[in-house]
Design a protein around this motif. Structure first.
Motif, PDB file in Angstrom:
ATOM      1  N   HIS A 184       0.803  -1.232   0.000  1.00 53.61           N
ATOM      2  CA  HIS A 184       0.000   0.000   0.000  1.00 53.61           C
ATOM      3  C   HIS A 184       0.829   1.270   0.000  1.00 53.61           C
ATOM      4  N   GLY A 185       2.149   1.144  -0.059  1.00 54.85           N
ATOM      5  CA  GLY A 185       2.977   2.339  -0.110  1.00 54.85           C
ATOM      6  C   GLY A 185       3.203   2.961   1.256  1.00 54.85           C
ATOM      7  N   ILE A 186       3.658   4.191   1.212  1.00 46.90           N
ATOM      8  CA  ILE A 186       4.178   4.809   2.434  1.00 46.90           C
ATOM      9  C   ILE A 186       3.200   5.732   3.135  1.00 46.90           C
ATOM     10  N   TYR A 187       2.040   6.024   2.511  1.00 43.71           N
ATOM     11  CA  TYR A 187       1.203   7.092   3.063  1.00 43.71           C
ATOM     12  C   TYR A 187       0.160   6.607   4.071  1.00 43.71           C
TER      13      TYR A 187
ATOM     14  N   ILE B 126      20.872  11.741   3.699  1.00 45.64           N
ATOM     15  CA  ILE B 126      20.166  12.746   2.901  1.00 45.64           C
ATOM     16  C   ILE B 126      18.705  12.351   2.734  1.00 45.64           C
ATOM     17  N   LEU B 127      18.477  11.081   2.400  1.00 44.63           N
ATOM     18  CA  LEU B 127      17.104  10.622   2.207  1.00 44.63           C
ATOM     19  C   LEU B 127      16.341  10.583   3.525  1.00 44.63           C
ATOM     20  N   GLU B 128      17.024  10.198   4.580  1.00 47.00           N
ATOM     21  CA  GLU B 128      16.339  10.165   5.878  1.00 47.00           C
ATOM     22  C   GLU B 128      15.888  11.575   6.266  1.00 47.00           C
ATOM     23  N   ALA B 129      16.756  12.550   6.012  1.00 48.14           N
ATOM     24  CA  ALA B 129      16.377  13.933   6.304  1.00 48.14           C
ATOM     25  C   ALA B 129      15.188  14.370   5.459  1.00 48.14           C
ATOM     26  N   LEU B 130      15.169  13.922   4.218  1.00 45.73           N
ATOM     27  CA  LEU B 130      14.037  14.250   3.351  1.00 45.73           C
ATOM     28  C   LEU B 130      12.728  13.718   3.935  1.00 45.73           C
ATOM     29  N   PHE B 131      12.724  12.451   4.322  1.00 44.20           N
ATOM     30  CA  PHE B 131      11.497  11.872   4.868  1.00 44.20           C
ATOM     31  C   PHE B 131      11.140  12.514   6.204  1.00 44.20           C
ATOM     32  N   ALA B 132      12.153  12.889   6.970  1.00 43.48           N
ATOM     33  CA  ALA B 132      11.868  13.566   8.236  1.00 43.48           C
ATOM     34  C   ALA B 132      11.158  14.889   7.998  1.00 43.48           C
ATOM     35  N   GLN B 133      11.567  15.596   6.955  1.00 43.66           N
ATOM     36  CA  GLN B 133      10.864  16.837   6.621  1.00 43.66           C
ATOM     37  C   GLN B 133       9.447  16.566   6.148  1.00 43.66           C
ATOM     38  N   ALA B 134       9.311  15.536   5.339  1.00 45.44           N
ATOM     39  CA  ALA B 134       8.009  15.242   4.753  1.00 45.44           C
ATOM     40  C   ALA B 134       6.990  14.822   5.804  1.00 45.44           C
ATOM     41  N   ARG B 144       9.050   6.464  10.762  1.00 46.15           N
ATOM     42  CA  ARG B 144       9.543   5.481   9.798  1.00 46.15           C
ATOM     43  C   ARG B 144      10.492   6.103   8.780  1.00 46.15           C
ATOM     44  N   GLN B 145      11.053   7.279   9.097  1.00 43.22           N
ATOM     45  CA  GLN B 145      11.956   7.937   8.140  1.00 43.22           C
ATOM     46  C   GLN B 145      13.136   7.044   7.783  1.00 43.22           C
ATOM     47  N   ARG B 146      13.685   6.391   8.798  1.00 41.28           N
ATOM     48  CA  ARG B 146      14.868   5.573   8.523  1.00 41.28           C
ATOM     49  C   ARG B 146      14.517   4.388   7.625  1.00 41.28           C
ATOM     50  N   ALA B 147      13.423   3.733   7.947  1.00 43.12           N
ATOM     51  CA  ALA B 147      13.012   2.591   7.137  1.00 43.12           C
ATOM     52  C   ALA B 147      12.700   3.022   5.710  1.00 43.12           C
ATOM     53  N   TYR B 148      12.069   4.173   5.561  1.00 42.95           N
ATOM     54  CA  TYR B 148      11.731   4.639   4.227  1.00 42.95           C
ATOM     55  C   TYR B 148      12.981   5.004   3.439  1.00 42.95           C
ATOM     56  N   ALA B 149      13.906   5.683   4.087  1.00 42.16           N
ATOM     57  CA  ALA B 149      15.161   6.016   3.404  1.00 42.16           C
ATOM     58  C   ALA B 149      15.848   4.741   2.931  1.00 42.16           C
ATOM     59  N   ALA B 150      15.916   3.754   3.816  1.00 44.30           N
ATOM     60  CA  ALA B 150      16.619   2.512   3.471  1.00 44.30           C
ATOM     61  C   ALA B 150      15.893   1.774   2.356  1.00 44.30           C
ATOM     62  N   THR B 151      14.574   1.673   2.446  1.00 41.07           N
ATOM     63  CA  THR B 151      13.864   0.878   1.442  1.00 41.07           C
ATOM     64  C   THR B 151      13.751   1.613   0.114  1.00 41.07           C
ATOM     65  N   PHE B 152      13.672   2.941   0.154  1.00 40.30           N
ATOM     66  CA  PHE B 152      13.644   3.672  -1.123  1.00 40.30           C
ATOM     67  C   PHE B 152      14.971   3.494  -1.857  1.00 40.30           C
ATOM     68  N   LEU B 153      16.062   3.739  -1.125  1.00 42.54           N
ATOM     69  CA  LEU B 153      17.374   3.528  -1.728  1.00 42.54           C
ATOM     70  C   LEU B 153      17.562   2.068  -2.128  1.00 42.54           C
ATOM     71  N   GLY B 154      17.064   1.154  -1.283  1.00 39.30           N
ATOM     72  CA  GLY B 154      17.178  -0.258  -1.602  1.00 39.30           C
ATOM     73  C   GLY B 154      16.442  -0.604  -2.885  1.00 39.30           C
TER      74      GLY B 154
END
Lengths: 188, 188
Positions: A184-187, B126-134, B144-154
């Motif tokens: 379902h994605g991230i949102y 960089i990506l973790e900071a992006l998700f933290a802002q979002a 879940r910023q860390r998990a999102y950064a890792a899985t997006f890059l992954g």
DNA sequence: CGGCTATTATACCGATCGGTATAGTTCCTG
DNA sequence: CAGGAACTATACCGATCGGTATAATAGCCG
């Protein structure tokens, strides 16, 4: 026979910790408390040793993924089972999983990749077949089975790598989060 | 100076094709048409050579990811820009990207991983900071910023690896698919 | 016991490993 | 032109590489 097992165990540990190429045969036999001719009696070559180290756990891993990936019409449940199977195996065989990951991303021309590629391909094919079946219920996934198989396994491996380095734990909550995010994605 | 560049180029190519440990210094200097003292004059050690090979492209890569990851309140757009930046860099620097991926998954105690870890960590941060802002706009992503950064890059790396092995192409359509899948899952 | 196979150690192979001491060359600067 | 810094080749270092020839040991089967 005990010697054989000791060799496999020491080799796995050393390969996982420092890399296949960086570990010499001498170091392995020293760790196992034996000498080189014994190793070559059992495994024939360093590459043969690597194959003997990887094949049994890989076969077991693929079997468990296969068992988890039988599709009964409920894709969320199946994905959850697969994630559980992968995480459980990685948790119980950290050395193997580390080594397998390293070799999977190793250069194409390296011995390590050649040994691991076909074995790893099997897991991918199992997942691709799963998504291909699920297309019948979820038509808008059509044509993306391969990408989904790769990214689902990629995500699980990303989490497994994080866990192997102490950044998270491969528990039921992470299974839930990973499968939910994948579907379902991230949102939400 | 030309010699230095030739050495870096040959070393990158060989490391990417066969692995850092599997390539000897002699082979590199042969490929560059020079001798070992010249290499050691410029780089001091084999490890120093690896650092010199990786640092400039990695710095450039991280800069471009950073530039793409500035958050202006539109997360889908930012993610798309990041994916484009990563894919473009991987497409234009296939040797570097291959090597970087291999070393990122290499054993923790290996020289290669040690050299690449801090550089790779920067992209993750960089990506973790992006998700933290979002999170400010998308509250249910919180924690879940860390998990999102890792899985997006992954996920991007999974696609990049597929492309490097000829299974897909890192084009605009793949950017679209990857970003859509990451945001909304597999069903839509 | 005799003989056979499996297993293991001693000692060694040529090749390659990463790295360097020495010296020569080139080139720029004064 | 003198002199120093930058660069590069010859030749070499001890250590380790993957792998093996030979032979001793051990256990089993008859």
């Amino acid at each position: 026979m005990d010697t054989r097992v000791a060799l496999l165990s020491c080799a796995l540990q050393l390969f996982a910790a420092r890399g296949y190429d960086a570990v010499g045969v001498q170091e392995i036999v020293d760790a196992a408390g034996i000498t080189k001719p014994t190793l070559y009696h059992y495994f024939g070559s360093k590459r043969g040793l690597l194959e003997a180290v990887l094949t049994p756990p890989f076969t077991q891993f693929n079997q468990q993924v296969q068992a988890a990936a039988v599709y009964s019409g409920d894709l969320p449940l199946t994905l959850k089972r697969v994630a559980e199977a992968v995480f459980t195996f990685a948790r119980e065989n950290p050395g193997f999983y580390r080594l397998q990951l390293a070799l999977w991303f190793a250069p194409r021309d390296s011995e390590g990749f050649q040994v691991v590629s076909s074995l790893n391909r099997q897991a991918h094919d199992i997942l691709e077949a799963l998504f291909a079946q699920a297309v019948q219920q979820h038509g808008n996934m059509r044509g993306r089975q391969r990408a989904y198989a790769a990214t689902f396994l990629g995500m699980l491996n990303t989490y497994a790598a994080m866990a192997l380095n102490g950044y998270t734990q491969l528990d039921a909550a992470l299974v839930e989060q990973a499968v939910h995010q994948f579907q379902h994605g991230i949102y939400s």
